[in-house]
Write an enzyme that holds these catalytic residues in place. Structure first.
Site, PDB file in Angstrom:
ATOM      1  N   HIS A 115       0.608   1.492  -2.290  1.00  0.00           N
ATOM      2  CA  HIS A 115      -0.122   0.557  -1.429  1.00  0.00           C
ATOM      3  C   HIS A 115      -0.285   1.077  -0.012  1.00  0.00           C
ATOM      4  O   HIS A 115      -0.932   0.415   0.801  1.00  0.00           O
ATOM      5  CB  HIS A 115       0.562  -0.813  -1.413  1.00  0.00           C
ATOM      6  CG  HIS A 115       0.174  -1.676  -2.567  1.00  0.00           C
ATOM      7  ND1 HIS A 115      -0.624  -2.788  -2.445  1.00  0.00           N
ATOM      8  CD2 HIS A 115       0.448  -1.569  -3.883  1.00  0.00           C
ATOM      9  CE1 HIS A 115      -0.814  -3.340  -3.630  1.00  0.00           C
ATOM     10  NE2 HIS A 115      -0.163  -2.607  -4.516  1.00  0.00           N
TER      11      HIS A 115
ATOM     12  N   ASP B  62       5.421   1.002  -0.325  1.00  0.00           N
ATOM     13  CA  ASP B  62       4.796  -0.317  -0.423  1.00  0.00           C
ATOM     14  C   ASP B  62       5.282  -1.244   0.683  1.00  0.00           C
ATOM     15  O   ASP B  62       5.925  -2.266   0.425  1.00  0.00           O
ATOM     16  CB  ASP B  62       5.037  -0.925  -1.805  1.00  0.00           C
ATOM     17  CG  ASP B  62       4.092  -0.344  -2.846  1.00  0.00           C
ATOM     18  OD1 ASP B  62       3.354   0.587  -2.503  1.00  0.00           O
ATOM     19  OD2 ASP B  62       4.086  -0.818  -3.985  1.00  0.00           O
TER      20      ASP B  62
END
Length: 718
Positions: free
Chosen positions: A239, A206
Site C-alpha cells: 500500500h 502498509d
C-alpha cells in the site's frame, strides 16, 4: 443408602456428559460461524484488490499505447501513473515558502528533530490536531533525503541491543494501534517503549490507506525514523503505492486535509514510498518482508536494483509482441462484460503462462483479464481515437481495444521481484503458483521457503500482508511467521493485533493486544455475532451489486420461471458468478428463504437491499453497471477532478464514462449517459456533484433506512 448414592452419582455423571456434549456442539457451531465470517471478510477484501489490479492494468495498457485519450489534450492517466515531480519539490527551500499563521495551534517542528518534537507530534495527534502543510513537506523532504542513502535491504544486529520489535499496521493506518503497540511494549519490557537505542523497531509496511489517520500514522513513523535512523526501520508494503492509495483512501485523505498543498504533498509521498527499503535482515538469519517470496526471488539481485524506479508495483512494464500469442484464435467465444469478469479466476488458471503478459512461475500480477489472443484487424476512426490502419484489436480488460505494437519490455525482472516481495502469500502445498485469489504476487510453498532460506543461510522468514485472528500465525514448519498488528481489522472484536520481539538468541516472542474498550466487555458469542452481522451485511451488498449476473445465472436453472431453484443449483450459480470460494450452503439461511417444497426462493436474496437515492430516469442496465463498478468510476473521476473539488462538468462526466466504457467494454449509448448526467445535476448549473452521484449508487439496507426514518420522526416529534 449406598444404592441412592450410586444412583445420584450416575445421574450427575450423565448430566455432566450431556452438558459437555451440548457445550462442545455449541462451541463447534460458534467456531463454524467464526470461520465463515472470516472467509467472507477476506474474500471480499481480495476481490477488491483484484478489481484494483484490473483497473490499474487497464491504465497501464492505455498509457503504453495511447498518447491521448480524447485526441485533443494531454493524457490524463499519465499524470497518475507517471507523475512528473515538480522540480520545486526537490529544492531544500520549497517548504520555507509556505507561511505558518500565528493562529496555528498545532506542533511546530524544528529540524533536526529532537525527542521533544516527536513527543509534541504524538500528543497533537492524540488531540486530533493536524500538522501544518509546511511541516509535512519538510518532514517528507528530510525523510526522502535520508532514504536515498539507505540500501534496498537493511541489515540489523542484535549485538547492539537487547531486543528488536517487529510489527506492522497492515492497511488500516490505525493511530490507536500504533500508539498501543509502543505503549504495550513499554509495559512488557518495563522500559520506555518509544523507538530509541534501547528499543529498536521494524515496521513491516502498509502505513497508509483504509483508515482516517493515515497521514498522522506515517508522519509519526517518519519522525521517529529521522530521530533514530539506526533504530527505527521501515519496510515498504504493497500500500506504499500511489495507485493503491487512489482506491483505498490515502489520496482522498491528503487532499481533504491539505486542500492548498495536497498535490505537492502527494508527489513527495510517492517519491518517499518508492525509496523505502524492501526487506530487513536480522543477524543474517531472519528475513523480514511485507508479502513474501517466490521461486524467482534473489536477495542478491534485489540488493542491486534501483528500487526508486518502481514507483508503483501496479504499473506494469511494457511488453513486446512476442510475449503475447498473436494470431492464435480464441479458444472460446468472449462472453459479455459482466460474465467475463466473473470468469476471471477460471480463465487465469486455464491460460498458459506464455499467453499471459503478466504471468510466470513467480506470477507477479496474474491479471484475470490479460489477453489470451490477439488478431490484426482494421479499426474505424472514432472521436476519441485517431484513425490507424496497422493496429491490433485486443480483447483486454473485458474490452476490445485498438493498439499499436507495444514497446519492448523494460526492467521486467526487477519489477517482478519487487511485486513478489510486496504481494505474495504462503500456502501449504509445495511449489509456486500465481496468486489468482488476490490477483498479484504468488502463492509460495514450504519447498520455496526452504530453498530460499538455505540459499542465503537464513533460518526464518517474517512477513505481514494477511490479517490473522490471533495477530500472528506460523506455517511451513515454523519457518514462516505472519505478523499482523492491526486489531479489530474487519470489525470490533474480529481479531487481535500482535507484534514480535527478537533477542540475541533469535527466538521470536509474541505479544497480543486488542484496542477496544467495548470488545473487552463482550462475551465470545457477542463478538462472533457482531462480526458475523457485519460480514453478512457486506456480502449482501455485494450480492445486490451483482444482481443482474446472479439472476441471469439462476434463471438458467429456472426454465419455468418459478423463482425457485434447488439448493445445489443456487450455490453453484452464486459461486460461478461471484468467485468468492464461500460455503454457500451454510450461508443460505442468512441470504435466502426456502420455498414450501424445500427449494430456494432466489429473489429473496435481494429484498433487504435498495439504492441510496432512486433515479427513475436511469435504465436498469445502466443502474446495475453503476452499482457494481461504483468504486472504479470514483477512481476515474478522481483522476479527472484535478482540484478534488468534488465537481465536474457534464463534458468531464462524459469523458469519465468513455474511460470507464473502455475499461469494461460496456456498450451504453451517449443518450443514456446524457440522461444520467441531467438527472444528477440537481441544481441545473451544468456541474455534477460527484458525492451526490456516488450516494445515488450506494447500496443501502432497508432496515437501516427504516431505522433512520423512525429516528428522524422521533427527533422531529421532540
Amino acid at each position: 443408602m449406598k444404592c441412592n448414592c450410586w444412583c445420584f452419582l450416575a445421574a450427575a455423571m450423565k448430566a455432566a456428559v450431556l452438558i459437555q456434549r451440548w457445550y462442545r456442539r455449541y462451541m463447534a457451531r460458534l467456531e463454524m460461524r467464526r470461520r465463515y465470517t472470516w472467509n467472507i471478510f477476506q474474500s471480499i477484501e481480495y476481490a477488491g484488490e483484484q478489481d484494483q489490479l484490473q483497473l490499474s492494468s487497464f491504465f497501464s495498457f492505455m498509457l503504453d499505447n495511447f498518447t491521448q485519450l480524447n485526441g485533443n489534450g494531454p493524457d490524463l492517466i499519465s499524470q497518475l501513473l507517471d507523475p512528473v515531480v515538480d522540480p520545486w519539490l526537490d529544492r531544500e527551500t520549497c517548504y520555507k515558502l509556505i507561511p505558518v499563521p500565528e493562529s496555528y495551534t498545532g506542533p511546530r517542528l524544528s529540524f533536526p528533530l529532537s525527542v521533544s518534537d516527536t513527543d509534541a507530534l504524538l500528543g497533537a495527534f492524540k488531540e486530533q490536531q493536524t500538522l501544518h502543510a509546511r511541516y509535512v513537506l519538510q518532514l517528507l523532504y528530510e525523510t526522502k533525503r535520508l532514504l536515498k542513502q539507505m540500501p534496498n535491504i537493511i541489515h540489523l544486529s542484535t549485538s547492539y541491543t537487547n531486543e528488536i520489535t517487529i510489527c506492522d499496521l497492515n492497511k488500516h493506518a490505525l493511530l490507536s494501534d500504533l500508539i498501543i503497540t509502543l505503549s504495550i511494549s513499554r509495559l512488557a519490557a518495563l522500559q520506555n517503549g518509544l523507538p530509541s537505542a534501547e528499543t529498536p523497531y521494524v515496521f513491516n509496511g502498509d502505513f497508509v490507506d483504509r483508515g482516517k489517520k493515515s497521514i498522522e500514522v506515517v508522519s509519526l513513523l517518519f519522525a521517529y525514523l529521522l530521530l533514530y535512523p539506526d533504530y527505527m526501520h521501515l519496510n515498504r508494503g504493497n500500500h506504499e503505492d500511489h495507485i493503491m492509495n487512489l482506491r483505498y483512501g490515502f489520496t482522498k485523505e491528503v487532499m481533504q486535509k491539505y486542500k492548498t498543498h495536497g498535490r505537492e504533498i502527494l508527489q513527495l509521498f510517492q517519491d518517499v514510498f518508492s525509496l523505502l527499503p524492501i526487506a530487513t535482515v536480522i543477524d543474517g538469519k531472519i528475513l523480514i518482508v511485507h508479502g513474501g517470496i517466490s521461486d524467482q526471488t534473489d536477495l542478491d539481485f534485489l540488493s542491486s536494483i534501483d528500487r526508486h524506479k518502481v514507483k508503483s508495483a501496479m504499473r506494469f512494464p511494457r511488453r513486446s509482441l512476442e510475449h503475447l500469442d498473436i494470431g492464435h484464435s480464441c479458444k472460446r467465444k468472449r462472453r459479455q462484460c459482466g460474465h467475463s469478469r466473473q470468469d476471471s479466476a477460471a480463465s487465469t488458471s486455464s491460460s498458459s503462462s506464455s499467453s499471459s503478459s503478466l504471468s510466470s512461475s513467480s506470477s507477479s500480477f496474474c491479471s484475470p483479464r490479460t489477453p489470451s489472443c490477439l488478431s490484426p484487424r482494421p479499426c474505424p476512426s472514432s472521436p476519441s481515437m485517431p484513425y490507424t490502419i496497422n493496429v491490433l484489436q485486443v480483447p483486454y480488460l473485458d474490452s476490445l481495444s485498438s493498439v499499436p505494437p507495444p514497446a519492448p519490455p523494460q526492467h521486467d525482472r526487477e519489477w517482478k521481484q519487487v511485486v513478489d516481495i510486496l504481494w505474495s502469500d504462503p500456502k501449504t502445498q509445495e511449489g509456486c503458483s500465481p496468486n489468482t485469489f488476490r490477483g498479484g504476487g504468488c502463492y509460495f510453498g514450504p519447498d520455496v521457503t526452504r530453498r530460499l532460506l538455505l540459499q542465503h543461510g537464513l533460518q526464518l522468514l517474517i512477513r505481514s500482508h494477511e490479517c490473522k485472528q490471533e495477530g500472528y500465525e506460523l506455517c511451513h514448519g515454523g519457518q514462516v511467521i505472519t505478523i499482523f498488528s492491526a486489531s479489530n481489522y474487519y470489525e470490533e472484536g474480529s481479531n487481535r493485533g500482535a507484534y514480535i520481539k527478537v533477542g540475541r538468541e533469535l527466538v521470536p516472542r509474541f505479544y497480543q493486544y486488542q484496542v477496544s474498550r467495548t470488545t473487552r466487555k463482550l462475551t465470545l458469542t457477542q463478538r462472533v455475532r457482531a462480526a458475523e452481522g457485519t460480514a453478512l451485511k457486506a456480502l449482501k451488498e455485494k450480492l445486490f451489486t451483482h444482481r443482474s449476473e446472479l439472476l441471469s445465472g439462476l434463471q438458467q436453472y429456472d426454465q419455468n420461471n418459478t423463482g425457485c431453484v434447488s439448493l445445489s443449483e443456487w450455490a453453484q450459480a452464486f459461486e460461478s458468478v461471484l468467485r468468492l470460494d464461500l460455503p454457500w450452503r451454510t450461508l443460505r439461511p442468512h441470504l435466502a428463504r426456502l420455498a414450501p417444497d424445500g427449494s430456494v426462493d432466489y429473489q429473496s436474496c435481494f429484498e433487504d437491499m435498495e439504492p441510496g437515492i432512486p433515479l427513475p430516469q436511469v435504465t436498469q442496465k445502466l443502474a446495475d453497471t453503476l452499482f457494481r463498478y461504483r468504486t472504479d468510476i470514483e477512481i476515474i473521476f478522481n483522476i479527472i477532478d484535478k482540484d478534488h473539488s468534488g465537481l465536474i462538468s457534464i463534458e468531464e462526466f462524459r469523458h469519465t464514462w468513455r474511460l470507464f466504457s473502455a475499461h469494461l467494454g460496456v456498450d451504453i449509448d451517449d443518450r443514456a449517459i446524457d440522461d444520467l448526467a441531467r438527472s444528477i445535476d440537481f441544481n441545473k448549473d451544468g456541474s455534477i456533484d460527484f458525492t451526490e452521484f456516488l450516494e445515488a449508487f450506494r447500496v443501502v439496507h432497508k432496515l437501516n433506512n427504516k431505522e433512520q426514518q423512525l429516528n428522524g420522526k422521533t427527533a422531529g416529534g421532540k
